[in-house]
Every structure is written in C-alpha cells, then in structure tokens.
Design a protein around this motif. Structure first.
Motif: not given
Lengths: 475, 210
Positions: B18, B20, B70, B73-74, B96-100
């Motif tokens: 996570n 961010d 993740n 994220c943020g 995993s990665f945040s999509d944005i």
C-alpha cells in the motif's frame, strides 16, 4: 450468452469511438474537469506541440486544491494576494492557461467556485450516462449520478484536451450491494467506510464498482456522492450508482443540465441505463445495513476501519504477515496502543469538509450535533463548505451562526485540510477527526494523524475533545 | 517518449504494501508547473528516517524498485511517476498496482511489472546483493541465479514502451473517426454538447439548493 448488460457496460458501449485489436478501445469523453494542480504540464504539452483544446464546451476549470480558505477579498472587494509563492504561481498559471486556450473557467472569486467534485454535480455539468474525467482520483464521486467518472494523470489530461478521447481497456465489474435499512446515527460515510473495511484498499483494483441495494436507493444524491467518492479508496477507479427519480429531481433546473426538449430526451435515455435484470458482475459483495455502525479509521490506510464502539486492534490479530507488519507501523505512527478504546482517544483538530463531505446535508448533520454545544478546550475545528453556493445556502439556513457560536471556524470553499497543499494543515504528532477521504502518512501535514469519519461524528469529536459515538449526542 | 526494451541493474529491495502516492511524492511538491526536478522530493517521509533504503549507497541510482501489493494507491498525481523517473527508476515490480498509477507510469516510460507475491518476496531477497533484469522482449524478470519470472503487459502499452510512441500524436491521427463519433453524438445525445459554461450561464440562483 445473454445480452443483459450492467450500467457500466451500457455507458462504456455508448462511448466506444473505435475498438482495437488488443481489446482496448478509444473512448469518447463527455465531460472534463480541470483544476490548478494537475493541469499546468498538460497545457504546456499542448503549447509545445502547437495543439488546441478540441472541445472547450465539454471542459470546465475551477481552482480548489491550493486556495487558502481565508477571506479572498478585502473590505473594498479587492482580491487579496496569496502568501505562498508557489501556490500563487500555480493558480496564476491556471488563469493564464484557460485564457490562452479559451476554456470555460470559474474563478476563485466567483460564488460558483468550489471543490471540483462539488461544483460538477451542483452545476449540472455532471450527468448520468456520461464519461467524465479529471486529474484527480476522487473524480469517482460523479459516478453517484450514473456517470462513468474516474481520475486520470496529467498525460491523460493532455490527451483528453487534445483529442476528447482516452485509450482504455474495459474494467471488470463488481457489485457492492447494501441491503436493509441504516440504523440510528449511521450515515453514507459509515457505509462506505464499512465497504472499504470489507473489500480492502486494493479490493476493487481493476474493477468498476456498482453500488446497489435498498440502502443506496434510499440515499440522497449527496449521500451517494460520499459513497462513490471513496470508491478509489477501495482500489476501484470508478464507482457508479444507477440514475433514478432521485437523480433526475436533483439535476432538473441546474444551470448546465439539459433544458426543455433536451431534458425530456435525456431522461428517456437515462431511464435505459440501470443494469438489466440478469446482468452479471465479475465480483459480488453484499453487506447488511444492520451490521454497519458509526465507524472510523484507526490506521494509515482507509481499509483500517473499526466501529466507534470498538478498540484499537492488535497487529497479531491479522492473519497476513505483511498486514501485521503494516499494522504495527501504522500504530507507531498513529501513537495508539492495541486494546485502547477508540472513544478514549483525544483529538486536537476537527476538519469538516473535502469532496467527500462538504455538501449542504453534511453541514446540516454536523450543525445538528454542534447546536447548543461548544468545541472542547484545546481543539481547533474547521468547517469548510464545498463551494460558494453551499456556503451561501448554509448561511441562509443559519448553519454558519450555529458553528461559529459553538466555536468552529467558518471558512471559504476549497480542498482545505484534506491534503496539506494550502495553509490548512495538522501539525506533526497531532490528531485530527476528519471527514475527508485519506488517512495516509503525512496526508494532512507531515507527521499528522488522521481518523476518517462522518460529519456528525466529526462534530461529536469537536464538542467532546475525543473520538465519540455521535448516537450519545443525538436526539 | 524514450523507447525502453530492457531495464537491468540494482533494485531497491523494499516490498512495502500500500505505498501511496503521498509517500511517493508529498503534496507540497505538487505546486510545480513543470515535470522535472521532483526526484528531490521522492519518498521524502521515508528518507527522513535514518538508515532508509533510498539513501543506502548500495542501491544509489537503482533503476528498479520492488514493492508490495497496491503500489501507487491514492491520488492520481502523475507527479509520482515524474518523481520516480527523475530519481532514475525505470521499472517497478509489485504484486499489484493502482490502476491510475500504472497508467501514469506507462505514460512516462516506467515499466510496471506484476508478479505473484512469492516471486516478489524472492526478488526482494536477491536484490539485497544482486542485480535484477526486466526484459520487455522476452517478458521476463531474471536474476543472476536461476530465477526466471514471466509477466504480462497490455500489448498496446508494450508496443508504445518499446517504440517510445507519442500517444496523443497517435490518437490525433484518428481525427476522422472521432469527428464521425461526435456527429453521431450530436444527433443521439444532443444535450451533451449543450453544457454552456460561460460565466453568465453559471451564476444561476438556487444551484446550491439541497
């Protein structure tokens, strides 16, 4: 193979400009919101390549992140300069860019100015069934009206300005269904915190969430905006809620909403958008309203959710080793010890505002708790309306007087204490009960400690000086 | 955009979950109107701690970062990708990665490699002493040992990365199909283009009603 489609699939299909061999699509963008932080480099890119803004009529710019929330004009109505040189320069760059590229713009001094995600729905710029983007991750909020709305980076801002399209791959779909009736003192914020607590901060990654169920249907558009707004905190780039009579009643007559014959045609089309019976989602999550209590976060990820009646969890209570390590780090940062009752945690700051919770209903909920009480000694409490129009409405209802009599500060609209880009910050080591959306390390200022909660819970924290169960102050 | 086919060298063996975008680049660094120079603010809060990974001379200038679930994220701030690029990171490996974030990374020539948690755990161990290589030709991550992890990447993104293509330029070449779509949109959903945003139209009483 059934032809039943979800809300997301219908909106996606209606915006495909071109399908590509690899499954990605060129998607048309109906609505583009701009603010001062993520747009300067995009305009710079256009300028360098000699490109223009393709559809200025689908674009709307408004400053929000950097603006101080103190008075913007002097007694004579003359604009006061912004002390922070870099903030002033970024805001000036937005003014220059919208003038040069002829982009519709709401200035900092306009009564219509506000947080970009409050302004969009309020002006009727946000519409059901549209594709909508902004260089801000909380763009997911607009999905509350049935738009496919998501945050983009600055390169994508430039791409949309130049082409009014984006190259996207379809997302997976996730239904989050909340059945039942919310209990006493439970708000939309508690619902979305419960959802994120359940699915986790990465639970929605790669998915578009559709929020369904009786609880969602019963919410006002404002409550729905709070829920869709925080989709991104559950990892979903977008969250959508099917448009219904509540949505149409909210939009009708708003300045940028369709009028006359267009309105009737639009509503006819909007009625076709809800997911078909039998439409399938890649993932389904169900919550019962009776399991949702007034809630808040204890750690540094929005998934760190606990009911207000609960205690600080022990890192050992998590099954996953990396989560255990993260929890220990969070507790160290937050200055909390396992087993401590949440209601025994003292706070020094309260922030009521942000694109999650700064609309008129949020302010009414907070004011009803603040009314006749006073902010506790040693607590600084800010109320920051989401827009000039929200502020004006609140003042017409006398909410500002309730807040100021109770010792809250009544401020000018903007992003304020949500993200530490303007003068509203939480000092290192101090603790804030905040209606915003992120409790990340340093989010409200270096070393700041954030507990996310609802507006009513924030007001309860302000008047008691600690994290408090709002139900004990109601009625 | 600079073409990238292979990223090899030392890697920050971080593995944190996570991570961010406020950690990657705190908000006060966002008040810039250019893309450059953000490497100085990258991981500022992590770097404030003595003995941190990013100031460890063993990993100075590493082109690869290994992280946990993740990553990114943020916030949508592309400043996170600009900051990583500015500090020399050309590839990030995570479960995993945040999509944005992964979109922003791609737009700046940073390869985001998704590998299972076990592979990431192993790479974190290896990277403490040895280099790691990300190869877009073979779509593998390898080490000097027998590790060989294959990964997937959106084919369009892979091609853009490997050829250093300008996406805006590519889309502008589609002007005719976009114009055709707009013509259809004007007929089917005429209200879309009607949103007049001139100042007079906005200042309507009662827009802030409940």
């Amino acid at each position: 193979m059934s032809s039943s489609r979800t809300l997301y699939e219908k909106v996606w299909d209606a915006h495909v400009v071109e399908r590509r061999d690899d499954g990605s699509c060129l998607i048309y963008i109906d609505r583009h919101l701009l603010h001062e932080v993520t747009s300067p480099q995009a305009f710079e890119g256009l300028r360098a390549a000699g490109r223009r803004v393709r559809r200025r009529d689908l674009t709307l710019a408004v400053p929000d992140h950097n603006l101080p929330t103190t008075a913007r004009t002097d007694a004579a109505g003359k604009e006061l300069p912004i002390a922070d040189r870099e903030s002033a320069e970024q805001l000036a760059a937005l003014r220059r860019n919208v003038a040069e590229f002829d982009v519709p713009y709401i200035d900092a001094l306009s009564v219509n100015q506000g947080i970009v995600h409050v302004v969009g729905p309020e002006q009727g710029f946000t519409l059901p069934g549209t594709t909508m983007v902004c260089g801000d991750s909380h763009t997911s909020a607009h999905g509350a009206l049935g738009a496919l709305a998501f945050g983009i980076g600055t390169s994508e801002v430039e791409h949309v300005l130049a082409t009014q399209t984006l190259i996207l791959s379809p997302s997976k779909t996730m239904e989050v269904r909340v059945d039942g009736t919310l209990g006493y003192g439970v708000s939309a914020k508690d619902v979305v915190l419960a959802i994120i607590g359940r699915i986790g901060a990465a639970g929605g990654t790669g998915h578009v969430i559709e929020f369904t169920g009786e609880v969602i249907r019963a919410l006002s558009v404002e409550g729905r905006l709070t829920i869709a707004n925080m989709s991104i905190e559950g990892g979903a780039r977008a969250g959508m809620i099917a448009p219904d009579e509540t949505t149409f009643a909210y939009l009708k007559g708003r300045p940028m909403a369709p009028q006359g014959d267009d309105w009737a045609r639009a509503v006819d089309w909007w009625r076709t958008l809800p997911s078909d019976a039998g439409a399938r989602y890649d993932k389904v999550v169900r919550l019962e309203a009776s399991d949702i209590a007034p809630a808040l976060t204890w750690g540094t990820s929005p998934e760190d959710v606990v009911p207000i009646t609960g205690s600080v969890p022990a890192p050992d209570s998590f099954a996953d080793a990396s989560k255990r390590a993260a929890a220990q780090k969070s507790l160290d940062y937050m200055g909390l010890t396992p087993g401590m009752r949440m209601q025994d945690v003292p706070i020094q700051h309260v922030f009521i505002g942000s694109c999650t919770n700064s609309r008129i209903e949020d302010l009414r909920a907070a004011a009803s708790v603040a009314n006749g009480r006073h902010v506790a000694d040693g607590v600084r409490a800010l109320v920051v309306p989401g827009s000039g129009l929200v502020k004006r409405q609140a003042e017409a209802e006398g909410l500002d007087r309730i807040f100021t009599a109770a010792g809250f500060e009544w401020r000018e609209p903007g992003c304020s204490m949500c993200l530490a880009m303007n003068p509203d910050k939480v000092p290192a080591g101090e603790r804030c009960a905040s209606t915003s959306n992120r409790n990340f390390v340093g989010r409200q200022g270096p070393g700041s400690r954030t507990h996310l909660l609802s507006p009513a819970m924030a007001a309860a924290a302000a008047v008691t000086g600690r994290l408090a169960d709002v139900r004990e102050l109601m009625g | 955009m600079r073409a990238v086919t292979r990223v090899g060298g030392t890697a920050y063996p971080w593995g944190a979950k996570n991570v961010d975008t406020d950690v990657i680049i705190p908000a006060h660094w966002l008040k810039t109107i250019t893309r450059s120079g953000l490497g100085r603010g990258a991981f500022e809060t992590v770097r404030a701690q003595p003995g941190n990974l990013f100031d460890d001379p063993r990993y100075a200038g590493a082109p690869i970062l290994i992280a946990g679930d993740n990553f990114g994220c943020g916030s949508s701030r592309e400043h996170a990708a600009w900051a990583l690029a500015d500090m020399g990171v050309q590839a990030v490996i995570a479960p995993s990665f945040s999509d944005i974030f992964s979109g922003n990374a791609f737009k700046n020539g940073i390869v985001t490699v998704v590998l299972p948690q076990e592979a990431v755990d192993r790479l974190v161990e290896v990277a403490k002493t040895d280099p790691v290589t990300v190869d877009l030709e073979t779509m593998t991550v390898t080490t000097p040992y027998q590790d060989r992890y294959t990964f997937a990447l959106d084919p369009f993104r892979r091609r853009c990365l490997m050829e250093g293509l300008d996406e805006v330029g590519l889309t502008l070449a589609k002007d005719t199909v976009i114009s055709n779509f707009e013509e259809r949109l004007g007929v089917e959903r005429p209200w879309i283009g009607h949103g007049r945003a001139d100042d007079a139209g906005l200042a309507v009483e009662g827009a802030g009603r409940a």
